[in-house]
Design a protein around this motif. Structure first.
Motif, PDB file in Angstrom:
ATOM      1  N   GLY A 163      38.665  43.145  35.913  1.00 22.57           N
ATOM      2  CA  GLY A 163      39.105  42.860  37.274  1.00 22.57           C
ATOM      3  C   GLY A 163      38.117  42.018  38.049  1.00 22.57           C
ATOM      4  N   GLY A 164      37.502  41.040  37.357  1.00 22.80           N
ATOM      5  CA  GLY A 164      36.557  40.132  38.013  1.00 22.80           C
ATOM      6  C   GLY A 164      35.131  40.618  38.045  1.00 22.80           C
ATOM      7  N   VAL A 165      34.861  41.775  37.466  1.00 19.00           N
ATOM      8  CA  VAL A 165      33.508  42.351  37.520  1.00 19.00           C
ATOM      9  C   VAL A 165      32.519  41.524  36.712  1.00 19.00           C
ATOM     10  CG1 VAL A 165      32.100  44.358  36.885  1.00 19.00           C
ATOM     11  CG2 VAL A 165      34.334  44.684  37.954  1.00 19.00           C
ATOM     12  N   ARG A 166      32.944  41.059  35.530  1.00 15.92           N
ATOM     13  CA  ARG A 166      32.014  40.342  34.667  1.00 15.92           C
ATOM     14  C   ARG A 166      31.592  39.009  35.283  1.00 15.92           C
ATOM     15  NH1 ARG A 166      32.927  37.543  28.775  1.00 15.92           N
ATOM     16  NH2 ARG A 166      30.815  37.846  27.985  1.00 15.92           N
ATOM     17  N   GLY A 167      32.524  38.286  35.864  1.00 19.05           N
ATOM     18  CA  GLY A 167      32.248  36.954  36.361  1.00 19.05           C
ATOM     19  C   GLY A 167      32.289  35.938  35.238  1.00 19.05           C
ATOM     20  N   LEU A 168      32.363  34.683  35.600  1.00 23.97           N
ATOM     21  CA  LEU A 168      32.410  33.612  34.610  1.00 23.97           C
ATOM     22  C   LEU A 168      31.008  33.119  34.278  1.00 23.97           C
ATOM     23  CD1 LEU A 168      35.404  31.544  36.028  1.00 23.97           C
ATOM     24  CD2 LEU A 168      35.433  33.174  34.127  1.00 23.97           C
ATOM     25  N   ARG A 169      30.876  32.492  33.118  1.00 24.24           N
ATOM     26  CA  ARG A 169      29.615  31.855  32.753  1.00 24.24           C
ATOM     27  C   ARG A 169      29.315  30.756  33.769  1.00 24.24           C
ATOM     28  NH1 ARG A 169      27.888  27.488  29.291  1.00 24.24           N
ATOM     29  NH2 ARG A 169      26.026  28.014  28.048  1.00 24.24           N
ATOM     30  N   ALA A 170      28.064  30.671  34.187  1.00 23.60           N
ATOM     31  CA  ALA A 170      27.664  29.680  35.194  1.00 23.60           C
ATOM     32  C   ALA A 170      27.822  28.266  34.664  1.00 23.60           C
ATOM     33  CB  ALA A 170      26.208  29.921  35.611  1.00 23.60           C
ATOM     34  N   ARG A 171      27.928  27.316  35.588  1.00 22.56           N
ATOM     35  CA  ARG A 171      27.982  25.904  35.238  1.00 22.56           C
ATOM     36  C   ARG A 171      26.846  25.166  35.943  1.00 22.56           C
ATOM     37  NH1 ARG A 171      34.435  24.326  35.741  1.00 22.56           N
ATOM     38  NH2 ARG A 171      35.191  25.752  34.091  1.00 22.56           N
ATOM     39  N   PRO A 172      26.315  24.128  35.306  1.00 25.21           N
ATOM     40  CA  PRO A 172      25.287  23.332  35.984  1.00 25.21           C
ATOM     41  C   PRO A 172      25.857  22.730  37.266  1.00 25.21           C
ATOM     42  CG  PRO A 172      25.404  22.776  33.645  1.00 25.21           C
ATOM     43  CD  PRO A 172      26.593  23.635  33.941  1.00 25.21           C
ATOM     44  N   SER A 173      25.015  22.688  38.301  1.00 25.68           N
ATOM     45  CA  SER A 173      25.436  22.105  39.579  1.00 25.68           C
ATOM     46  C   SER A 173      24.206  21.650  40.343  1.00 25.68           C
ATOM     47  CB  SER A 173      26.209  23.129  40.418  1.00 25.68           C
ATOM     48  OG  SER A 173      25.351  24.184  40.846  1.00 25.68           O
ATOM     49  N   ALA A 174      24.427  20.796  41.321  1.00 25.85           N
ATOM     50  CA  ALA A 174      23.312  20.334  42.154  1.00 25.85           C
ATOM     51  C   ALA A 174      22.656  21.507  42.868  1.00 25.85           C
ATOM     52  CB  ALA A 174      23.821  19.294  43.156  1.00 25.85           C
ATOM     53  N   GLY A 175      23.461  22.471  43.332  1.00 28.29           N
ATOM     54  CA  GLY A 175      22.902  23.635  44.009  1.00 28.29           C
ATOM     55  C   GLY A 175      22.029  24.476  43.098  1.00 28.29           C
ATOM     56  N   LEU A 176      22.466  24.646  41.852  1.00 32.54           N
ATOM     57  CA  LEU A 176      21.672  25.395  40.879  1.00 32.54           C
ATOM     58  C   LEU A 176      20.360  24.679  40.596  1.00 32.54           C
ATOM     59  CD1 LEU A 176      21.298  27.611  38.728  1.00 32.54           C
ATOM     60  CD2 LEU A 176      22.681  26.220  37.171  1.00 32.54           C
ATOM     61  N   PHE A 177      20.417  23.357  40.389  1.00 33.99           N
ATOM     62  CA  PHE A 177      19.198  22.595  40.142  1.00 33.99           C
ATOM     63  C   PHE A 177      18.228  22.721  41.311  1.00 33.99           C
ATOM     64  CE2 PHE A 177      21.887  19.512  37.417  1.00 33.99           C
ATOM     65  CZ  PHE A 177      21.790  20.377  36.329  1.00 33.99           C
ATOM     66  N   HIS A 178      18.762  22.665  42.519  1.00 35.21           N
ATOM     67  CA  HIS A 178      17.897  22.756  43.698  1.00 35.21           C
ATOM     68  C   HIS A 178      17.231  24.131  43.770  1.00 35.21           C
ATOM     69  CE1 HIS A 178      16.448  22.200  47.790  1.00 35.21           C
ATOM     70  NE2 HIS A 178      16.976  23.385  48.088  1.00 35.21           N
ATOM     71  N   ALA A 179      17.977  25.189  43.457  1.00 37.27           N
ATOM     72  CA  ALA A 179      17.416  26.540  43.514  1.00 37.27           C
ATOM     73  C   ALA A 179      16.270  26.697  42.519  1.00 37.27           C
ATOM     74  CB  ALA A 179      18.514  27.563  43.231  1.00 37.27           C
ATOM     75  N   VAL A 180      16.443  26.177  41.294  1.00 45.78           N
ATOM     76  CA  VAL A 180      15.388  26.276  40.284  1.00 45.78           C
ATOM     77  C   VAL A 180      14.191  25.418  40.678  1.00 45.78           C
ATOM     78  CG1 VAL A 180      14.810  25.789  37.875  1.00 45.78           C
ATOM     79  CG2 VAL A 180      17.007  26.833  38.438  1.00 45.78           C
ATOM     80  N   GLN A 181      14.448  24.225  41.157  1.00 50.81           N
ATOM     81  CA  GLN A 181      13.353  23.346  41.559  1.00 50.81           C
ATOM     82  C   GLN A 181      12.569  23.946  42.717  1.00 50.81           C
ATOM     83  OE1 GLN A 181      14.508  19.495  43.175  1.00 50.81           O
ATOM     84  NE2 GLN A 181      12.776  18.527  42.146  1.00 50.81           N
TER      85      GLN A 181
END
Length: 344
Positions: free
Chosen positions: A7-25
């Motif tokens: 019922g949506g608990v697991r969530g989907l595998r993440a995808r690369p995105s500009a926001g993700l890159f910014h968070a890691v940087q």
């Protein structure tokens, strides 16, 4: 990906995105993320990153992985590294934590380990299974919290829940209303009843502990013939320790042909190889229970993933290749004496 579950608990595998890159940087100060490479992995997003100095892997978890669980995964890897098991070395973020967060997901960054192959084939298994025994020996002495012991989703089904969960999965399968679906459901129900009956008198005598959960293929990396990294503890959890071994023997042994004496001898040799790495060796009871644990393996597909996947098409795709695997497991329980003799 349409492999969300519960019922949506697991969530989907993440995808690369500009926001993700910014968070890691921002958290780690690593530049040049736009050229990152997705290393694959069905559960987490694993991005190969490089700057002027080194290479790293950013591991982005699904939303169901909590801080409490990640702390225990890191505790396990740290203990294994200290005990001589090649495990991930996690970098600290700028704020001192060993992870950062983005969009409701936890992210680790670890040092990249060069490898030339993954665990693939009998010779690799013979070389790597004593290390699994060592892993179990080390993890046996660690106190994990509830989240660390209990993954929400894993390639595992407990013996005392296998029958009830399988019936949930086969109920869904029968609802698809084709002859192939009915054959799979009937075979899985028969397997679940036979395995549950066989394991009932044994399960209370089997040592339980936290185990790796998915010691297979690209989770065990080699370089120049030796293991250089044991990774992906996403399915780490508490269970009978032989279940960790049974998963490997199931993957190696599964075939739509009758299992030959040579293949049984190899399965016994793999078991003995694992036993070499244990401080507390396998008991006769564990060896007798091992064929039943192998036969139980396809039931986590039926009673776990097929029963819980949110998307109907994803569940049907998962079921499409299951009949051969269930029939392989049925051949084990129908020749149980032969299998138990091979392992003891």
């Amino acid at each position: 990906m349409t492999d969300n579950a519960g019922g949506g608990v697991r969530g989907l595998r993440a995808r690369p995105s500009a926001g993700l890159f910014h968070a890691v940087q921002h958290s780690y100060g690593i530049d040049g993320l736009e050229g990152s490479i997705d290393l694959g992995g069905s559960n987490t997003l694993n991005l190969l990153l490089a700057d002027d100095h080194s290479r790293y892997v950013a591991r982005v978890y699904r939303p169901c992985v909590t801080e409490a669980r990640l702390k225990d995964i890191q505790l396990a890897r740290q203990a294994l590294h200290a005990g001589g098991v090649p495990s991930s070395e996690v970098l600290s973020a700028r704020d001192g934590r060993q992870w950062t967060e983005f969009d409701g997901r936890l992210i680790e960054v670890e040092k990249y380990v060069e490898s030339d192959t993954c665990m693939n084939g009998y010779d690799d298994l013979i070389a790597a299974l004593p290390l699994l025994g060592l892993i179990h020996t080390i993890l046996q002495g660690i106190q994990f919290n509830t989240a660390g012991r209990n993954p929400i989703f894993a390639n595992h089904i407990e013996p005392d829940k296998a029958l009830s969960m399988t019936l949930q999965g086969t109920g869904r399968i029968r609802g698809w209303n084709t002859s192939a679906d009915f054959r799979l459901a009937d075979a899985a129900d028969e397997l679940a009843h036979l395995v549950s009956d066989g394991e009932q008198k044994l399960i209370s005598m089997l040592p339980r502990q936290v185990v790796h959960g998915d010691y297979w293929h690209n989770n065990v990396l080699f370089r120049n013939g030796r293991v250089v990294l044991v990774t992906d503890f996403d399915f780490m959890g508490e269970r009978a320790r032989i279940d960790d071994l049974a998963l490997i023997l199931y993957y190696f042994g599964c075939s739509n042909e009758p299992v030959s004496e040579k293949r049984l001898d190899r399965l016994r040799s793999l078991t003995d190889s694992y036993d070499e790495g244990l401080a507390e060796h396998l008991s006769i009871t564990e060896r007798l229970a091992l064929p039943l644990a192998i036969a139980r393996q396809p039931l986590w597909s039926i009673g776990g993933w097929i029963a819980l996947l949110d998307d109907e098409k994803a569940a049907r795709r998962h079921a499409a290749g299951m009949l051969d695997e269930v029939e392989f497991a049925l051949r084990i329980v129908r020749e149980l004496d032969k299998w138990q003799a091979a392992f003891t």
